[in-house]
Design a protein around this motif. Structure first.
Motif, short mmCIF file in Angstrom:
data_model
loop_
_atom_site.label_atom_id
_atom_site.label_comp_id
_atom_site.label_asym_id
_atom_site.label_seq_id
_atom_site.Cartn_x
_atom_site.Cartn_y
_atom_site.Cartn_z
N MET A 219 0.82 -1.21 0.00
CA MET A 219 0.00 0.00 0.00
C MET A 219 0.86 1.27 0.00
O MET A 219 0.35 2.37 -0.11
CB MET A 219 -0.94 0.00 1.21
N ILE A 220 2.17 1.10 0.08
CA ILE A 220 3.09 2.23 -0.02
C ILE A 220 3.68 2.31 -1.43
O ILE A 220 3.69 3.37 -2.06
CB ILE A 220 4.21 2.12 1.03
N SER A 221 4.16 1.18 -1.92
CA SER A 221 4.82 1.18 -3.23
C SER A 221 3.89 0.79 -4.37
O SER A 221 4.14 1.14 -5.52
CB SER A 221 5.99 0.19 -3.20
N GLY A 222 2.82 0.05 -4.05
CA GLY A 222 1.93 -0.45 -5.08
C GLY A 222 2.27 -1.85 -5.56
O GLY A 222 1.46 -2.50 -6.22
N TRP A 223 3.46 -2.36 -5.20
CA TRP A 223 3.93 -3.66 -5.68
C TRP A 223 3.77 -4.73 -4.61
O TRP A 223 4.12 -4.53 -3.46
CB TRP A 223 5.40 -3.59 -6.09
N ARG A 224 3.22 -5.87 -5.01
CA ARG A 224 3.11 -7.01 -4.10
C ARG A 224 4.21 -8.01 -4.41
O ARG A 224 4.39 -8.41 -5.56
CB ARG A 224 1.75 -7.68 -4.22
N THR A 225 4.92 -8.41 -3.38
CA THR A 225 5.99 -9.39 -3.52
C THR A 225 5.61 -10.66 -2.76
O THR A 225 4.85 -10.62 -1.80
CB THR A 225 7.32 -8.84 -2.99
N PHE A 226 6.18 -11.79 -3.20
CA PHE A 226 5.89 -13.09 -2.60
C PHE A 226 7.19 -13.74 -2.16
O PHE A 226 8.22 -13.62 -2.83
CB PHE A 226 5.15 -13.98 -3.59
N LYS A 227 7.11 -14.44 -1.03
CA LYS A 227 8.31 -15.02 -0.43
C LYS A 227 8.42 -16.53 -0.65
O LYS A 227 9.29 -17.18 -0.08
CB LYS A 227 8.33 -14.71 1.06
N ASP A 228 7.51 -17.10 -1.42
CA ASP A 228 7.60 -18.51 -1.74
C ASP A 228 7.07 -18.74 -3.14
O ASP A 228 6.73 -17.79 -3.85
CB ASP A 228 6.86 -19.37 -0.70
N THR A 229 6.99 -20.00 -3.55
CA THR A 229 6.62 -20.32 -4.92
C THR A 229 5.24 -20.95 -5.02
O THR A 229 4.91 -21.57 -6.03
CB THR A 229 7.66 -21.31 -5.53
N ARG A 230 4.42 -20.78 -3.99
CA ARG A 230 3.06 -21.33 -4.07
C ARG A 230 2.26 -20.62 -5.15
O ARG A 230 2.47 -19.47 -5.44
CB ARG A 230 2.36 -21.20 -2.72
N LYS A 231 1.28 -21.33 -5.68
CA LYS A 231 0.44 -20.82 -6.76
C LYS A 231 -0.34 -19.59 -6.28
O LYS A 231 -0.84 -19.53 -5.16
CB LYS A 231 -0.52 -21.90 -7.23
#
Length: 238
Positions: A219-231
């Protein structure tokens, strides 16, 4: 590329556009001011000592409440507009896909995850189904109720010839009973929104830690990052 097609090969996904993020933080500040000043309007401070002309504390509190209310109103209208012209994630809290079975199945899964009954969360690019439904019911419609009743109460002070009285006070106050009834409902829904905000903050921080996907920074940058490889779940769930 659709959401359902995204995999771990895409380390970050752009979710919330700048207007949504700016509205979110301005809206949060407005709600804080409205809640604090609204509480004191409902439970006024005791009389201040000294000359009346030297004490205008409640006047300042009411002014801050009205100013924050108009900021809240303008922001809500702007956010509704952006829900129509923005990306798919800007529409989720206004138009949740409640007529799809996957939406309710996903919401039930998330509810069990929040109560530690499921071991693994699901990954969503935007809001998960439970968040979309709860925000739509409690925040969107709660905001509409507060805006309408707030303008109705403001119209009483503005006078019979004001647009607030003509378009809101003239029918909302009789509909809900009398002026004091409107005050009571307005005050009660304020507490509903406060509780919702508290739960929202808890869930966001919890998910940022436990679900292995970014929420606060998104909600600050607009980008969502993921920390694993789940679908990543498809948008049909939201």
């Amino acid at each position: 590329m659709t959401t359902a097609a995204k995999t771990h090969q895409e380390p970050a996904v752009y979710v919330y556009e700048a207007p949504v993020r700016i509205w979110h933080w301005i809206n949060a500040f407005s709600i804080l001011v409205l809640a604090v000043t609204g509480y004191f309007i409902g439970s006024p401070l005791p009389a201040m000592p000294g000359e009346a002309s030297d004490n205008f504390l409640m006047g300042y509190i009411r002014f801050a409440h009205f100013a924050a209310a108009y900021i809240f109103l303008i922001g809500f209208l702007g956010r509704l507009y952006w829900a129509l012209v923005g990306n798919e994630h800007a529409r989720q809290i206004f138009f949740p896909k409640i007529f799809k079975r996957e939406c309710w199945e996903g919401a039930w899964h998330e509810l069990k995850w929040y109560f530690f009954l499921n071991k693994e969360p699901r990954k969503y690019v935007g809001h998960n189904p439970l968040a979309a439904i709860s925000m739509h019911i409690l925040f969107v419609w709660g905001s509409v109720f507060m805006i309408f009743t707030g303008l109705a109460l403001y119209g009483e002070g503005a006078g019979f010839d004001s647009w607030q009285y003509t378009y809101f006070s003239s029918w909302i106050i009789p509909l809900l009973g009398q002026s004091q009834d409107v005050h009571t409902f307005h005050h009660l829904v304020m507490w509903v929104i406060i509780v919702f905000v508290m739960i929202h903050i808890y869930v966001v921080v919890r998910e940022d830690i436990m679900s292995r996907q970014s929420l606060v920074s998104t909600m600050i940058s607009g980008w969502r990052t993921f920390k694993d490889t789940r679908k990543i779940e498809g948008d049909e769930d939201t």
